[in-house]
Write a protein that holds these residues in place. Structure first.
Motif, mmCIF file in Angstrom:
data_model
loop_
_atom_site.group_PDB
_atom_site.id
_atom_site.type_symbol
_atom_site.label_atom_id
_atom_site.label_comp_id
_atom_site.label_asym_id
_atom_site.label_seq_id
_atom_site.Cartn_x
_atom_site.Cartn_y
_atom_site.Cartn_z
ATOM 1 N N THR A 35 5.393 13.664 -1.093
ATOM 2 C CA THR A 35 6.117 13.329 0.137
ATOM 3 C C THR A 35 6.610 14.577 0.864
ATOM 4 N N VAL A 36 6.014 15.714 0.575
ATOM 5 C CA VAL A 36 6.493 16.965 1.154
ATOM 6 C C VAL A 36 6.168 17.037 2.644
ATOM 7 N N GLN A 37 4.956 16.711 3.019
ATOM 8 C CA GLN A 37 4.563 16.777 4.426
ATOM 9 C C GLN A 37 4.718 15.390 5.040
ATOM 10 N N SER A 38 5.725 15.250 5.889
ATOM 11 C CA SER A 38 6.048 13.931 6.421
ATOM 12 C C SER A 38 5.051 13.447 7.458
ATOM 13 N N GLY A 39 4.231 14.298 8.020
ATOM 14 C CA GLY A 39 3.258 13.892 9.028
ATOM 15 C C GLY A 39 2.066 13.159 8.450
ATOM 16 N N GLU A 40 1.826 13.281 7.158
ATOM 17 C CA GLU A 40 0.676 12.646 6.525
ATOM 18 C C GLU A 40 1.121 11.425 5.742
ATOM 19 N N LEU A 41 0.148 10.692 5.224
ATOM 20 C CA LEU A 41 0.469 9.552 4.377
ATOM 21 C C LEU A 41 1.081 10.042 3.071
ATOM 22 N N THR A 42 2.107 9.363 2.613
ATOM 23 C CA THR A 42 2.722 9.723 1.346
ATOM 24 C C THR A 42 1.998 8.995 0.217
ATOM 25 N N VAL A 43 2.383 9.296 -1.007
ATOM 26 C CA VAL A 43 1.778 8.645 -2.164
ATOM 27 C C VAL A 43 2.091 7.160 -2.150
ATOM 28 N N GLU A 44 3.306 6.809 -1.771
ATOM 29 C CA GLU A 44 3.674 5.397 -1.707
ATOM 30 C C GLU A 44 2.828 4.648 -0.683
ATOM 31 N N ASP A 45 2.558 5.288 0.450
ATOM 32 C CA ASP A 45 1.696 4.669 1.470
ATOM 33 C C ASP A 45 0.282 4.472 0.936
ATOM 34 N N ASN A 46 -0.233 5.453 0.248
ATOM 35 C CA ASN A 46 -1.584 5.346 -0.310
ATOM 36 C C ASN A 46 -1.667 4.254 -1.363
ATOM 37 N N ILE A 47 -0.607 4.088 -2.150
ATOM 38 C CA ILE A 47 -0.601 3.022 -3.163
ATOM 39 C C ILE A 47 -0.572 1.663 -2.493
ATOM 40 N N LEU A 48 0.191 1.537 -1.400
ATOM 41 C CA LEU A 48 0.241 0.265 -0.690
ATOM 42 C C LEU A 48 -1.077 -0.070 -0.010
ATOM 43 N N VAL A 49 -1.826 0.939 0.427
ATOM 44 C CA VAL A 49 -3.103 0.718 1.109
ATOM 45 C C VAL A 49 -4.203 0.352 0.104
ATOM 46 N N THR A 50 -4.139 0.919 -1.081
ATOM 47 C CA THR A 50 -5.179 0.710 -2.089
ATOM 48 C C THR A 50 -5.132 -0.719 -2.612
ATOM 49 N N GLY A 51 -6.292 -1.301 -2.821
ATOM 50 C CA GLY A 51 -6.368 -2.668 -3.333
ATOM 51 C C GLY A 51 -6.098 -2.724 -4.825
#
Length: 138
Positions: A60-76
């Protein structure tokens, strides 16, 4: 997500990962009297915990990109289940390989494990893609 920006930083991270990978065998020598192949369970648990901590802390260091939590929510969920199953099979293979090393030695265990893995991979690849030439494959 943090990624190495230059070739040199990527190379240094690979060397660091190689050094860290080789230290678990030396750590085994100083640990409690575990069986050699069961010490891999502690390694696997430690790697998973460290990966989760690093992902949550550095993801979550770079706020302009997707965070790990966002990637987990996107992944099926199916892809996550496949990843967990692949990790389980990989660690099971490591435990079996390490038990073979402790019984027969490294000079016997690696060629046998490599040959069995290559054979199983060739058979599975043939049945998943039957347009290959069976005469050349077998």
């Amino acid at each position: 997500m943090l990624l190495p920006a230059t070739y040199l930083s990527g190379l240094l991270l690979m060397v660091l990962a190689l050094v860290c990978t080789g230290t678990w065998t030396n750590l085994y020598k100083t640990a409690l009297p575990y069986r050699y192949e069961l010490f891999n369970f502690d390694l696997a648990i430690g790697v998973v915990l460290l990966a989760v901590i690093a992902a949550l802390a550095l993801g979550t260091v770079q706020s302009g990109e997707l965070t790990v939590e966002d990637n987990i929510l996107v992944t099926g969920y199916r892809l996550m289940a496949w990843a967990l199953a692949a990790g389980f099979v990989f660690n099971l293979g490591n435990v079996i390989l390490l038990s073979a090393i402790s019984v027969g030695g490294i000079s016997i265990a690696f060629p046998v494990a490599f040959g069995i893995g290559l054979t199983i991979d060739a058979i599975l690849d043939f049945f998943s893609n039957p347009r290959l030439n069976p005469l050349l494959l077998f």
